[in-house]
Design a protein around this motif. Sequence first.
Motif, mmCIF file in Angstrom:
data_model
loop_
_atom_site.group_PDB
_atom_site.id
_atom_site.type_symbol
_atom_site.label_atom_id
_atom_site.label_comp_id
_atom_site.label_asym_id
_atom_site.label_seq_id
_atom_site.Cartn_x
_atom_site.Cartn_y
_atom_site.Cartn_z
ATOM 1 N N SER A 1 29.031 15.284 -9.615
ATOM 2 C CA SER A 1 28.476 15.567 -8.291
ATOM 3 C C SER A 1 27.019 15.995 -8.415
ATOM 4 O O SER A 1 26.158 15.563 -7.635
ATOM 5 C CB SER A 1 29.299 16.678 -7.620
ATOM 6 N N THR B 1 37.702 20.708 -3.738
ATOM 7 C CA THR B 1 36.824 21.287 -4.743
ATOM 8 C C THR B 1 36.801 22.804 -4.641
ATOM 9 O O THR B 1 36.640 23.497 -5.656
ATOM 10 C CB THR B 1 35.402 20.724 -4.594
ATOM 11 N N TRP C 1 39.475 24.185 -6.717
ATOM 12 C CA TRP C 1 39.108 24.079 -8.133
ATOM 13 C C TRP C 1 38.060 25.132 -8.494
ATOM 14 O O TRP C 1 38.153 25.783 -9.532
ATOM 15 C CB TRP C 1 38.557 22.676 -8.402
ATOM 16 N N GLN D 1 36.778 19.302 -17.433
ATOM 17 C CA GLN D 1 36.949 19.061 -15.998
ATOM 18 C C GLN D 1 35.624 19.271 -15.256
ATOM 19 O O GLN D 1 35.297 18.509 -14.342
ATOM 20 C CB GLN D 1 38.010 20.003 -15.431
ATOM 21 N N SER E 1 40.917 18.588 -8.938
ATOM 22 C CA SER E 1 40.552 17.399 -9.719
ATOM 23 C C SER E 1 40.936 16.111 -9.003
ATOM 24 O O SER E 1 40.291 15.079 -9.195
ATOM 25 C CB SER E 1 41.204 17.464 -11.102
ATOM 26 N N GLU F 1 34.996 10.685 -12.723
ATOM 27 C CA GLU F 1 35.613 11.707 -11.872
ATOM 28 C C GLU F 1 37.138 11.642 -11.914
ATOM 29 O O GLU F 1 37.817 12.670 -11.828
ATOM 30 C CB GLU F 1 35.119 11.551 -10.431
ATOM 31 N N CYS G 1 33.639 16.232 -15.705
ATOM 32 C CA CYS G 1 34.085 15.067 -14.925
ATOM 33 C C CYS G 1 33.878 15.236 -13.423
ATOM 34 O O CYS G 1 33.709 14.245 -12.707
ATOM 35 C CB CYS G 1 35.576 14.800 -15.179
ATOM 36 N N GLY G 2 33.925 16.472 -12.935
ATOM 37 C CA GLY G 2 33.853 16.694 -11.496
ATOM 38 C C GLY G 2 32.511 17.210 -11.015
ATOM 39 O O GLY G 2 31.641 16.436 -10.601
ATOM 40 N N PRO G 3 32.299 18.533 -11.041
ATOM 41 C CA PRO G 3 31.038 19.082 -10.538
ATOM 42 C C PRO G 3 29.802 18.500 -11.209
ATOM 43 O O PRO G 3 28.763 18.342 -10.561
ATOM 44 C CB PRO G 3 31.175 20.585 -10.851
ATOM 45 N N PHE H 1 37.984 15.018 -6.706
ATOM 46 C CA PHE H 1 36.674 14.670 -7.268
ATOM 47 C C PHE H 1 36.234 13.231 -6.971
ATOM 48 O O PHE H 1 35.075 12.998 -6.611
ATOM 49 C CB PHE H 1 36.652 14.911 -8.774
ATOM 50 N N SER I 1 36.458 16.518 0.213
ATOM 51 C CA SER I 1 36.160 16.990 -1.140
ATOM 52 C C SER I 1 35.809 18.472 -1.135
ATOM 53 O O SER I 1 36.040 19.180 -2.119
ATOM 54 C CB SER I 1 35.025 16.171 -1.766
ATOM 55 N N GLN J 1 34.057 11.830 -3.522
ATOM 56 C CA GLN J 1 32.617 11.843 -3.284
ATOM 57 C C GLN J 1 31.940 10.590 -3.829
ATOM 58 O O GLN J 1 31.163 9.927 -3.126
ATOM 59 C CB GLN J 1 31.978 13.088 -3.906
#
Length: 484
Positions: free
Chosen positions: A67, A152, A155, A59, A119, A219, A62-64, A122, A148, A125
Motif C-alpha cells: 500500500s 486493515t 490487522w 505480512q 490479510s 498482497e 505483503c500488505g501495508p 489487502f 480495505s 486496494q
Amino acid sequence: MKDTKTSASPGHEDESPETQAEMTDLPHGVDIELYRADVPLWKRIWQHSLTQMILLSIQAFCGPAMSDAITGLGGGGLATPQVSNISTAIRYAMLAVVCFLGGPIVNKIGVKWALVIGSMSFPIQGSAYYCNSKFGNQWYLILSGAISGIGTACWYVAEAGAIMTLAPSGARGKYLALWIVSRNLGQLVGGAINLAKNNQKGADGGISPDTYVAFVIIECLALPFALLIIPFERVVRSDGTKIVTAETLSTKQELRRIAKTVTSRLIMLSSLWALWSFFYSGSWSTYLGVYFSVRARALSSLISPFFCIIGCFALGFILDMKQLSQRRRAQIGMYTVVILNVGVYIWSIIMQVKFDRHDPGHIDWDDKLYAKSFLPYFFVQTTGPLSQSYMYWLLSSFATDAQENVRNGAAFRCIEAVGQAIAYGMNTQTTSDPIIGFGVTFGLLGAALIPMIMLVNTTPDKIPADVVAEEQNAASEKLPIESA
C-alpha cells in the motif's frame, strides 16, 4: 530446587515431553535447558518470539508495504491524484472508526484471527487501482477505501499489540526496527516493479496498469503467513520469558476499558504525536504526484526505503542501549526523531516556496533540479517511520500486560488514522499547493512536543509487565521451599 519440584509431581511419568516442560515452567518464564531438551526443534523455532515477529513482518511486507509502494508512486500512480486522495481519506476514516473499537475486537477474537481478517482485505486496494487505471472505474476505487479500511484496521490493531509485546525487554528497539524495515523492503520491491514497468522518458499521466497486477499478487501472499501466528501465551522469548497476559474480559468490560484507555494519561499526552506521526504521507505523496514525471516517481519508490533501513536500526540500537536508563533512552530517542523531522520540513517548505514562484513542470530524473527537489521526499520516508517506531517503543514501556498493549495500540492507531484521513482529505482540496500540508504537519509537530516531553520524562525505569513477571516468578520459586 529443581529436584524438589520434580519429586513433588508424582504420577506424571507418562506425560508427553511438551506437557512435562510446561509443568516445570515458571508462570511467566521457561526452564530453557529443559525446554530445549524436551520440545522438538521445529516447535521451538515456531514458538520463538523472533519467528513470530518475522511472520508478522512478512505480512507487513505483503500488505501495508505494498500500500505504501502504491502511495509512493504519487497519487497512487494515477494520472491525477485527487480520486486516489479521496479513496485514501475514506480508507483512513474507516480505519479510525474500527481502530477505536479494535482493542475489544482483537482481545475477543485473538491476534491471529484479526491478522487473518486483515490479510484477506489487502488485495482489494491493488485490484481497485488496477480497475481504475485499466477501465476508469472510479467507484470501485472509492469503495475499496472503505472495505480495505475495515479489514486493515483489524490487522493494524493486532499488529500494534504484537510488535509492542513480542520482543524481550532488551531487544524492543531492534524488533521494531525489523518491523519497520520489512515495510520498507516491501516498498523497495514495489519500487523495483514500478521502475521496471515505467521507465520510459517523457511518459506522462498514470502508471502502467500491469504494475498493479504485481502488487495484487504480493498482497495475496499475506494470508498463509497470518495463519501461522500463534497465541501470545504460547510464545517463548529468546531470554526465556513468556508474555504476561491478563484474564479474558467480557465484551461489556472491554468496552469500559476503551473509555479508560483513551482518557489515560499515556494516550492523552501522546495523542497529538499520534495525529502527527503519519500526517506527512498525504502532503509528500501529493508533492511527488504534482511535480515529478512517471519514471521519476517510480524511481523514488525504489530508492526512498534505503536510508530508512539504516536509520531505523540505528534508532533501535539507541533505544536498546543497556548502559543508559530506559528514561534516558526515551529522551534521546525523542529528540533525535524531532530534530531530523524539523530539518526535513524546513527543506520541503523552502523547495515548495520556490515551486510556487516558478512551476518546474514534471521533473525527470535527469533534470538538474531532480536531486535537491527529491531529497526532502527521500528523507521524510525515513524520519516519518522513525517517529512511529519510537512511539511504539515508548508505549510498550508503560504496559502491564499484552492486552493493555493491544488497547494502547488500538487507541494510538485510531488517532493516527484520523490524522491520515485529515491529511488526504485536505490534499483533495490543495492538490496544486502541498505547502499547506507541509505547514500543518510542521505545526502539529510543534504542538505535540510539550505533551510528549511531559510523557517521556515519566518513563518507568522498567517495563511494568516485566516487573509483574519477576514478582510472580520469585513467588513461585519460594513455594517448593516453603512446602518442604
